[in-house]
Design an enzyme around this catalytic site. Structure first.
Site, PDB file in Angstrom:
ATOM      1  N   CYS A  83       0.893  -0.908  -0.004  1.00  0.00           N
ATOM      2  CA  CYS A  83      -0.273   0.050   0.174  1.00  0.00           C
ATOM      3  C   CYS A  83       0.666   1.469   0.299  1.00  0.00           C
ATOM      4  O   CYS A  83       1.873   1.294  -1.043  1.00  0.00           O
ATOM      5  CB  CYS A  83      -0.706   0.144   1.098  1.00  0.00           C
ATOM      6  SG  CYS A  83      -2.757   1.182   1.071  1.00  0.00           S
ATOM      7  N   HIS A 192      -3.923  -5.334  -0.818  1.00  0.00           N
ATOM      8  CA  HIS A 192      -3.385  -5.029   0.821  1.00  0.00           C
ATOM      9  C   HIS A 192      -3.644  -6.960   0.587  1.00  0.00           C
ATOM     10  O   HIS A 192      -4.577  -7.720   1.092  1.00  0.00           O
ATOM     11  CB  HIS A 192      -4.457  -5.120   1.880  1.00  0.00           C
ATOM     12  CG  HIS A 192      -4.375  -3.839   2.507  1.00  0.00           C
ATOM     13  ND1 HIS A 192      -3.446  -3.305   3.321  1.00  0.00           N
ATOM     14  CD2 HIS A 192      -4.309  -2.226   2.163  1.00  0.00           C
ATOM     15  CE1 HIS A 192      -3.010  -1.930   3.024  1.00  0.00           C
ATOM     16  NE2 HIS A 192      -3.928  -1.301   2.755  1.00  0.00           N
ATOM     17  N   GLU A 194      -2.911  -9.215   2.232  1.00  0.00           N
ATOM     18  CA  GLU A 194      -3.310  -9.970   3.960  1.00  0.00           C
ATOM     19  C   GLU A 194      -4.346  -9.483   4.189  1.00  0.00           C
ATOM     20  O   GLU A 194      -5.155  -9.899   5.525  1.00  0.00           O
ATOM     21  CB  GLU A 194      -1.931  -9.178   5.753  1.00  0.00           C
ATOM     22  CG  GLU A 194      -2.452  -7.666   5.694  1.00  0.00           C
ATOM     23  CD  GLU A 194      -2.874  -6.530   4.586  1.00  0.00           C
ATOM     24  OE1 GLU A 194      -2.381  -5.591   5.547  1.00  0.00           O
ATOM     25  OE2 GLU A 194      -1.747  -6.362   4.006  1.00  0.00           O
TER      26      GLU A 194
END
Length: 212
Positions: A83, A192, A194
């Site tokens: 990001c 992202h 994750e």
């Protein structure tokens, strides 16, 4: 087989626990720290980032993060930016008319996305280049984005001296932007991983495997 050691760089940017947990699940031993030497010595360095470009660069400079990144890359040691942690790797960022110098590992300007609805928030597909290892097997998956700024123009002249980076693109509201870059030891994603479910987990496993 010992697990690769990864440092998630702590420079005061946002909630880092989800990144730590995701990289642990991908098979690494993870330390969350802003310590210069520990970050330099790890097998892999993950540079997260949320919020404003200028604030992230200020936090990074406060712990000499740009020097950690530069020294690692000079030694061919892997770095992954996520990001705003990807955005700061570029030459500069422009937010609200304020221009901030980045780490300047790549040419390019981070600027506001030119789309009817900003921020770009939610799941989106990516346009992956041939030869990718990061997206191997997950080329057609969707990834989770949340951002208002991006690199919309990529011009990198290698003059055949070095291998050109592999650039992955995405599109929001008719505006194309850089979604990921694979450039030797330096890898970065605008989305992202994750927060990107199974596809994001596969991408992180692929990166952690490359550290062995």
């Amino acid at each position: 087989m010992t697990q690769p050691r990864v440092v998630v760089l702590d420079y005061g940017s946002g909630n880092l626990r989800s990144a730590v947990r995701a990289v642990e699940r991908a098979g690494a031993e993870v330390t969350l720290t802003g310590d210069f030497q520990t970050a330099l010595d790890a097998d892999g360095l993950l540079v997260p980032g949320v919020g404003a470009y200028a604030a992230c660069m200020a936090g990074l400079r406060a712990i000499k993060g740009e020097r950690i990144i530069g020294r690692r890359l000079a030694g061919g040691r892997p770095v992954l930016g996520i990001c705003v942690g990807m955005q700061v790797l570029f030459e500069r960022g422009v937010e609200h008319g304020v221009e901030t110098e980045g780490c300047d590992e790549w040419p390019g300007v981070v600027e506001r996305i030119q789309a009817p609805v900003v921020p770009h928030m939610g799941w989106n597909t990516v346009d992956v280049p041939a030869g990718t290892t990061l997206f191997d097997g997950i080329e057609d998956e969707r990834f989770y984005f949340v951002h208002s700024y991006a690199v919309r123009d990529w011009t990198l002249e290698t003059n055949d001296r070095t291998r050109a980076p592999l650039v992955t693109w995405s599109e929001h509201g008719g505006d194309r932007f850089v979604a990921a870059v694979e450039n030797g030891p330096l890898t970065a994603t605008q989305f992202h991983p994750e927060k990107s479910g199974d596809a994001g987990a596969a991408l992180l496993r692929s990166w952690v495997r490359s550290l062995r």
